[in-house]
Design an enzyme around this catalytic site. Structure first.
Site, PDB file in Angstrom:
ATOM      1  N   GLU A  14       0.823  -1.215   0.000  1.00 26.85           N
ATOM      2  CA  GLU A  14       0.000   0.000   0.000  1.00 26.85           C
ATOM      3  C   GLU A  14       0.852   1.258   0.000  1.00 26.85           C
ATOM      4  O   GLU A  14       2.030   1.225   0.329  1.00 26.85           O
ATOM      5  CB  GLU A  14      -0.946   0.028   1.204  1.00 26.85           C
ATOM      6  N   GLU A  48       4.319  -0.865   1.940  1.00 31.02           N
ATOM      7  CA  GLU A  48       4.525  -0.956   0.489  1.00 31.02           C
ATOM      8  C   GLU A  48       4.585  -2.387  -0.029  1.00 31.02           C
ATOM      9  O   GLU A  48       4.810  -2.604  -1.210  1.00 31.02           O
ATOM     10  CB  GLU A  48       5.836  -0.246   0.067  1.00 31.02           C
TER      11      GLU A  48
END
Length: 351
Positions: free
Chosen positions: A174, A317
């Site tokens: 994300e 991430e």
């Protein structure tokens, strides 16, 4: 596709395949259970796929990006402009998740599900924007229920597309400045935990900003009164668009019959929501690492998965998920390449 039809596709794991895999693992030239988590993963893969794959499966990290209105409250050390800037970095291959995805032999799929600005047409960027970020949850609902469901379905659709390209393991990632705030709010409500116990420093905020963050979450919960018995209500009122998208990735992976590797704190919030919406999706989830964020361990406990790695990560991430994918590769290789007692002529343990 509707949420109901998506959930209907999710089936229980194959118990017979898991028993068969366990028997093979027990026959490998080692004391039974001595490879610990690698054996657990191999058995889980057998339950998910119907057998342990003969070859290393194709992998992808699905990174959902979205912005958060709650940044107005001063909960982050970084400005919101960083979200689109980092998306460009992902597309150019320069982020930590790019490096570790390459290391794992995984594709990085970047999806705009709720960035606050219009992104240029970048090669490889999937544009499925549901809204221009969430609203400030400290003043009212972050999004509508329909927006939350729409973002969930975006995640499931991206998984379905990846499956069609031959992807058989997905990981969650994300990007969204401010997203540790809704993530902490979600586990506080869903786990019925004190806010102070689950809130961390996110991007590296100081003591004063931490107090602001705690108060913002308290206000959001007080104003919105999310119903912990209705995970979509919680997601809509105090969640995020990328969290919803990742919940859809979790549900979509289970619907396609493939494992999903859960990354860190924000991904953990998505797994909590997905697991509450459909408990049958939980066995498809594989824990990657334990985040430094204090609420992450409660998320993993809520879902019922264990982290493989203790790396003091707090980047998100998909970095932890990418690294853990190499452990899945190891589990597949151990299962397929290690000799059995009978084939190697090695004596088994005495009764």
């Amino acid at each position: 596709m509707s949420l109901e039809s998506l959930l209907q596709q999710i089936k229980p794991l194959n118990e017979e395949a898991m028993e068969k895999a366990q028997a093979h693992l027990d026959d490998l030239t080692k004391p039974q259970g001595s490879l610990g988590v690698l054996e657990d993963i191999a058995k889980q893969l057998a339950g998910i796929y119907g057998e342990v794959p003969k070859e290393i499966p194709q992998k992808a990290i699905i990174l959902m990006a979205g912005d958060h209105g709650v940044v107005e409250e001063g909960v982050s050390a970084f400005p919101q402009e960083v979200t689109p800037q980092m998306i460009i970095n992902f597309i150019h291959g320069g982020a930590g998740s790019n490096v570790l995805a390459r290391h794992a032999g995984a594709e990085l799929v970047c999806v705009d599900v709720g960035v606050a600005v219009d992104m240029d047409d970048l090669p490889g960027l999937i544009k499925k924007k549901v809204a221009y970020g969430t609203k400030n949850m400290a003043k009212g609902p972050a999004m509508t229920r329909d927006e939350a469901i729409q973002a969930i379905l975006v995640g499931a659709e991206v998984v379905a597309d990846a499956y069609g390209r031959g992807i058989r393991v997905v990981g969650t990632g994300e990007m969204g400045i401010g997203n540790t705030t809704p993530s902490a709010a979600i586990i506080s409500v869903m786990g019925n935990l004190p806010i102070e116990q689950v809130v961390g420093r996110g991007t590296g905020i100081n003591d004063k900003q931490l107090d602001v963050k705690i108060n913002a979450i308290k206000k959001a919960i007080e104003i919105n009164q999310p119903n912990r018995d209705d995970a979509i209500d919680v997601l809509a009122k105090i969640g995020g668009l990328e969290i919803a998208g990742l919940a859809g990735v979790c549900l979509g992976a289970a619907a396609q019959g493939i494992p999903v590797v859960i990354d860190g704190f924000i991904s953990g919030a998505a797994a909590v929501i997905a697991g509450a919406i459909c408990p049958q999706a939980r066995p498809y989830m594989i824990g990657s690492h334990l985040s430094v964020e204090p609420g992450h361990k409660f998320m993993l406990e809520y879902v019922g998965i264990k982290p493989m790695l203790m790396m003091d990560f707090r980047l998100g991430e998909g970095t932890g998920a990418a690294l853990a994918m190499t452990m899945i590769d190891g589990a597949v290789k151990i299962y397929n390449e290690m000799a059995t007692f009978s084939s190697a002529g090695v004596s088994e343990a005495l009764e």
